[in-house]
Design a protein around this motif. Structure first.
Motif, PDB file in Angstrom:
ATOM      1  N   ALA A 120       0.839  -1.205   0.000  1.00  0.00           N
ATOM      2  CA  ALA A 120       0.000   0.000   0.000  1.00  0.00           C
ATOM      3  C   ALA A 120       0.872   1.252   0.000  1.00  0.00           C
ATOM      4  O   ALA A 120       0.616   2.210  -0.744  1.00  0.00           O
ATOM      5  CB  ALA A 120      -0.934  -0.014   1.211  1.00  0.00           C
ATOM      6  N   HIS A 121       1.911   1.236   0.825  1.00  0.00           N
ATOM      7  CA  HIS A 121       2.859   2.346   0.857  1.00  0.00           C
ATOM      8  C   HIS A 121       3.515   2.525  -0.512  1.00  0.00           C
ATOM      9  O   HIS A 121       3.632   3.644  -1.040  1.00  0.00           O
ATOM     10  CB  HIS A 121       3.907   2.059   1.942  1.00  0.00           C
ATOM     11  CG  HIS A 121       5.111   2.944   1.886  1.00  0.00           C
ATOM     12  ND1 HIS A 121       6.368   2.468   1.571  1.00  0.00           N
ATOM     13  CD2 HIS A 121       5.266   4.267   2.101  1.00  0.00           C
ATOM     14  CE1 HIS A 121       7.240   3.467   1.591  1.00  0.00           C
ATOM     15  NE2 HIS A 121       6.602   4.568   1.917  1.00  0.00           N
ATOM     16  N   GLU A 166      -1.421  -4.825  -9.199  1.00  0.00           N
ATOM     17  CA  GLU A 166      -1.734  -6.243  -9.396  1.00  0.00           C
ATOM     18  C   GLU A 166      -1.651  -7.023  -8.092  1.00  0.00           C
ATOM     19  O   GLU A 166      -2.544  -7.831  -7.773  1.00  0.00           O
ATOM     20  CB  GLU A 166      -0.788  -6.844 -10.434  1.00  0.00           C
ATOM     21  CG  GLU A 166      -1.106  -8.295 -10.755  1.00  0.00           C
ATOM     22  CD  GLU A 166      -0.288  -8.849 -11.903  1.00  0.00           C
ATOM     23  OE1 GLU A 166      -0.507 -10.027 -12.256  1.00  0.00           O
ATOM     24  OE2 GLU A 166       0.565  -8.117 -12.455  1.00  0.00           O
ATOM     25  N   GLU A 167      -0.605  -6.798  -7.313  1.00  0.00           N
ATOM     26  CA  GLU A 167      -0.438  -7.573  -6.085  1.00  0.00           C
ATOM     27  C   GLU A 167      -1.447  -7.171  -5.014  1.00  0.00           C
ATOM     28  O   GLU A 167      -1.923  -8.019  -4.243  1.00  0.00           O
ATOM     29  CB  GLU A 167       0.989  -7.421  -5.561  1.00  0.00           C
ATOM     30  CG  GLU A 167       2.065  -7.979  -6.485  1.00  0.00           C
ATOM     31  CD  GLU A 167       1.853  -9.452  -6.827  1.00  0.00           C
ATOM     32  OE1 GLU A 167       1.265 -10.187  -6.003  1.00  0.00           O
ATOM     33  OE2 GLU A 167       2.269  -9.863  -7.926  1.00  0.00           O
ATOM     34  N   LEU A 168      -1.809  -5.903  -4.946  1.00  0.00           N
ATOM     35  CA  LEU A 168      -2.830  -5.488  -3.977  1.00  0.00           C
ATOM     36  C   LEU A 168      -4.197  -6.049  -4.348  1.00  0.00           C
ATOM     37  O   LEU A 168      -4.970  -6.456  -3.465  1.00  0.00           O
ATOM     38  CB  LEU A 168      -2.888  -3.965  -3.886  1.00  0.00           C
ATOM     39  CG  LEU A 168      -1.770  -3.315  -3.077  1.00  0.00           C
ATOM     40  CD1 LEU A 168      -1.769  -1.807  -3.272  1.00  0.00           C
ATOM     41  CD2 LEU A 168      -1.890  -3.649  -1.580  1.00  0.00           C
ATOM     42  N   ARG A 170      -4.655  -8.843  -5.893  1.00  0.00           N
ATOM     43  CA  ARG A 170      -4.580 -10.272  -5.551  1.00  0.00           C
ATOM     44  C   ARG A 170      -4.826 -10.478  -4.062  1.00  0.00           C
ATOM     45  O   ARG A 170      -5.571 -11.373  -3.653  1.00  0.00           O
ATOM     46  CB  ARG A 170      -3.205 -10.825  -5.948  1.00  0.00           C
ATOM     47  CG  ARG A 170      -3.047 -12.320  -5.718  1.00  0.00           C
ATOM     48  CD  ARG A 170      -1.659 -12.788  -6.108  1.00  0.00           C
ATOM     49  NE  ARG A 170      -0.623 -12.160  -5.322  1.00  0.00           N
ATOM     50  CZ  ARG A 170      -0.310 -12.529  -4.067  1.00  0.00           C
ATOM     51  NH1 ARG A 170      -0.981 -13.512  -3.467  1.00  0.00           N
ATOM     52  NH2 ARG A 170       0.654 -11.920  -3.423  1.00  0.00           N
ATOM     53  N   LEU A 171      -4.222  -9.622  -3.228  1.00  0.00           N
ATOM     54  CA  LEU A 171      -4.423  -9.729  -1.787  1.00  0.00           C
ATOM     55  C   LEU A 171      -5.845  -9.362  -1.394  1.00  0.00           C
ATOM     56  O   LEU A 171      -6.412  -9.935  -0.448  1.00  0.00           O
ATOM     57  CB  LEU A 171      -3.417  -8.843  -1.061  1.00  0.00           C
ATOM     58  CG  LEU A 171      -1.980  -9.380  -1.018  1.00  0.00           C
ATOM     59  CD1 LEU A 171      -1.022  -8.294  -0.540  1.00  0.00           C
ATOM     60  CD2 LEU A 171      -1.893 -10.600  -0.095  1.00  0.00           C
ATOM     61  N   ALA A 172      -6.431  -8.408  -2.098  1.00  0.00           N
ATOM     62  CA  ALA A 172      -7.821  -8.037  -1.816  1.00  0.00           C
ATOM     63  C   ALA A 172      -8.746  -9.221  -2.073  1.00  0.00           C
ATOM     64  O   ALA A 172      -9.673  -9.492  -1.289  1.00  0.00           O
ATOM     65  CB  ALA A 172      -8.229  -6.839  -2.659  1.00  0.00           C
ATOM     66  N   SER A 173      -8.503  -9.937  -3.156  1.00  0.00           N
ATOM     67  CA  SER A 173      -9.337 -11.099  -3.474  1.00  0.00           C
ATOM     68  C   SER A 173      -9.136 -12.231  -2.482  1.00  0.00           C
ATOM     69  O   SER A 173      -9.986 -13.117  -2.360  1.00  0.00           O
ATOM     70  CB  SER A 173      -9.036 -11.586  -4.897  1.00  0.00           C
ATOM     71  OG  SER A 173      -7.737 -12.147  -4.980  1.00  0.00           O
ATOM     72  N   ALA A 174      -8.021 -12.182  -1.742  1.00  0.00           N
ATOM     73  CA  ALA A 174      -7.735 -13.203  -0.723  1.00  0.00           C
ATOM     74  C   ALA A 174      -8.288 -12.803   0.646  1.00  0.00           C
ATOM     75  O   ALA A 174      -8.019 -13.483   1.637  1.00  0.00           O
ATOM     76  CB  ALA A 174      -6.235 -13.444  -0.629  1.00  0.00           C
ATOM     77  N   GLY A 175      -9.041 -11.697   0.712  1.00  0.00           N
ATOM     78  CA  GLY A 175      -9.697 -11.327   1.960  1.00  0.00           C
ATOM     79  C   GLY A 175      -9.108 -10.156   2.710  1.00  0.00           C
ATOM     80  O   GLY A 175      -9.532  -9.860   3.827  1.00  0.00           O
ATOM     81  N   HIS A 176      -8.152  -9.446   2.091  1.00  0.00           N
ATOM     82  CA  HIS A 176      -7.488  -8.331   2.784  1.00  0.00           C
ATOM     83  C   HIS A 176      -7.969  -6.964   2.295  1.00  0.00           C
ATOM     84  O   HIS A 176      -7.312  -5.950   2.549  1.00  0.00           O
ATOM     85  CB  HIS A 176      -5.971  -8.432   2.585  1.00  0.00           C
ATOM     86  CG  HIS A 176      -5.373  -9.680   3.146  1.00  0.00           C
ATOM     87  ND1 HIS A 176      -5.080  -9.845   4.475  1.00  0.00           N
ATOM     88  CD2 HIS A 176      -5.031 -10.848   2.529  1.00  0.00           C
ATOM     89  CE1 HIS A 176      -4.566 -11.053   4.673  1.00  0.00           C
ATOM     90  NE2 HIS A 176      -4.526 -11.679   3.511  1.00  0.00           N
ATOM     91  N   GLY A 177      -9.124  -6.946   1.638  1.00  0.00           N
ATOM     92  CA  GLY A 177      -9.607  -5.714   1.036  1.00  0.00           C
ATOM     93  C   GLY A 177      -9.796  -4.571   2.022  1.00  0.00           C
ATOM     94  O   GLY A 177      -9.403  -3.426   1.743  1.00  0.00           O
ATOM     95  N   SER A 241      -7.061   4.254  -5.611  1.00  0.00           N
ATOM     96  CA  SER A 241      -7.838   3.382  -6.482  1.00  0.00           C
ATOM     97  C   SER A 241      -6.966   2.227  -6.956  1.00  0.00           C
ATOM     98  O   SER A 241      -5.741   2.345  -7.027  1.00  0.00           O
ATOM     99  CB  SER A 241      -8.369   4.172  -7.685  1.00  0.00           C
ATOM    100  OG  SER A 241      -7.286   4.667  -8.456  1.00  0.00           O
ATOM    101  N   LEU A 242      -7.607   1.120  -7.285  1.00  0.00           N
ATOM    102  CA  LEU A 242      -6.895  -0.050  -7.775  1.00  0.00           C
ATOM    103  C   LEU A 242      -7.563  -0.568  -9.042  1.00  0.00           C
ATOM    104  O   LEU A 242      -8.781  -0.681  -9.101  1.00  0.00           O
ATOM    105  CB  LEU A 242      -6.877  -1.169  -6.722  1.00  0.00           C
ATOM    106  CG  LEU A 242      -6.083  -0.912  -5.441  1.00  0.00           C
ATOM    107  CD1 LEU A 242      -6.293  -2.053  -4.447  1.00  0.00           C
ATOM    108  CD2 LEU A 242      -4.606  -0.740  -5.743  1.00  0.00           C
ATOM    109  N   LYS A 243      -6.753  -0.857 -10.039  1.00  0.00           N
ATOM    110  CA  LYS A 243      -7.276  -1.480 -11.249  1.00  0.00           C
ATOM    111  C   LYS A 243      -6.207  -2.403 -11.811  1.00  0.00           C
ATOM    112  O   LYS A 243      -5.009  -2.137 -11.671  1.00  0.00           O
ATOM    113  CB  LYS A 243      -7.682  -0.422 -12.280  1.00  0.00           C
ATOM    114  CG  LYS A 243      -6.542   0.420 -12.808  1.00  0.00           C
ATOM    115  CD  LYS A 243      -7.044   1.407 -13.858  1.00  0.00           C
ATOM    116  CE  LYS A 243      -5.890   2.243 -14.405  1.00  0.00           C
ATOM    117  NZ  LYS A 243      -6.349   3.204 -15.433  1.00  0.00           N
ATOM    118  N   MET A 244      -6.662  -3.475 -12.434  1.00  0.00           N
ATOM    119  CA  MET A 244      -5.701  -4.417 -12.999  1.00  0.00           C
ATOM    120  C   MET A 244      -4.947  -3.749 -14.149  1.00  0.00           C
ATOM    121  O   MET A 244      -5.564  -3.227 -15.073  1.00  0.00           O
ATOM    122  CB  MET A 244      -6.413  -5.668 -13.501  1.00  0.00           C
ATOM    123  CG  MET A 244      -5.457  -6.787 -13.889  1.00  0.00           C
ATOM    124  SD  MET A 244      -4.362  -7.316 -12.522  1.00  0.00           S
ATOM    125  CE  MET A 244      -5.541  -8.147 -11.441  1.00  0.00           C
TER     126      MET A 244
END
Length: 262
Positions: A120-121, A166-168, A170-177, A241-244
């Motif tokens: 995130a940083h 991309e990595e954030l 991926r982590l969001a989809s793993a429950g860290h949103g 914001s996050l986008k692939m």
């Protein structure tokens, strides 16, 4: 008329101001290289697949530091002492943004939550770096002295930003949103304050070197405060914001060498 291009051209044309600019940039990049190397060494077992990408990120930052030193060497300039009030990386740490250096200096494994904090940083700071380098590339990408370095660093910063997205995600989809959203918001608000303060400090140091009038210094300071006001009101949203990204796996593979710039 003041413009970003004319301002940087003035800094570029003076050895002492160019020396300070490159020294500040090299110090920040080298610090980022060390941080990424330590994070790569301490990633938790559950995130080991990230280690090569974090290592690549750090290698790129180290390379950028060497490039700025090479630009000084070409002009026969030695690195300048970096004023504390211009040290963007350390000021962010003092504001509690990113992973504390005490943690990185230990040998204890990081947690997945630490990796969320790191990414995130990085997503916030790489947004800033990508925008700054895009500005330089637009105005100085064809410059005979610094154009090649500007293009290379700009391309790397764009890749770093894509990697963070991309990595954030991926982590969001793993429950860290939820943790990602909260951390991005905290980082963005802190970064825009630090960026304002560092920008004011850098311009003050440059003004003393270049002999700017009070009116010119005041105009530049007012412009920096105006940017901060905009970012505080709404501009920070672009940092959270996050986008692939179109460029997937942006940090897969080895770092691009900079031998031609050495």
């Amino acid at each position: 008329m003041l413009s970003a291009k004319s301002l940087f051209q003035e800094i570029l044309d003076n050895d002492e101001s160019f020396r300070l600019f490159c020294s500040i940039a090299a110090t920040g990049e080298s610090q980022g290289g060390w941080e990424n190397a330590r994070i790569a060494a301490l990633v938790p077992q559950s995130a080991r697949e990230l280690a090569p990408k974090i290592t690549r990120h750090g290698a790129d930052e180290d390379k950028h530091g060497r490039i700025f030193h090479a630009l000084m060497n070409r002009r026969g300039l030695a690195p300048a002492e970096v004023p504390a009030d211009t040290d963007y990386t350390m000021l962010l740490e003092r504001h509690g943004i990113g992973l504390a250096h005490d943690k990185l200096k230990s040998e204890q494994r990081l947690t997945v939550e630490d990796i969320v904090t790191y990414l995130a940083h990085s997503r916030v700071t790489e947004q800033r770096a990508s925008e700054q380098m895009e500005l330089l590339r637009r105005h100085f990408g064809d410059h005979p002295g610094i154009g090649r370095a500007v293009r290379m660093i700009s391309q790397d910063e764009d890749r770093h930003l894509a990697y963070c997205h991309e990595e954030l995600l991926r982590l969001a989809s793993a429950g860290h949103g939820r943790a990602i959203r909260r951390t991005l918001h905290e980082c963005a608000l802190a970064e825009i304050r630090v960026y304002r303060d560092v920008s004011l400090a850098v311009m003050a140091h440059m003004g003393r070197i270049l002999g700017w009038s009070r009116a010119k210094a005041a105009t530049l300071a007012a412009a920096i405060h105006a940017v901060y006001a905009y970012e505080r009101a709404a501009g920070w949203r672009r940092m959270v914001s996050l986008k692939m990204p179109e460029h997937r796996d942006a940090l897969g593979g080895p770092a691009t060498p900079a031998l031609e710039l050495a």
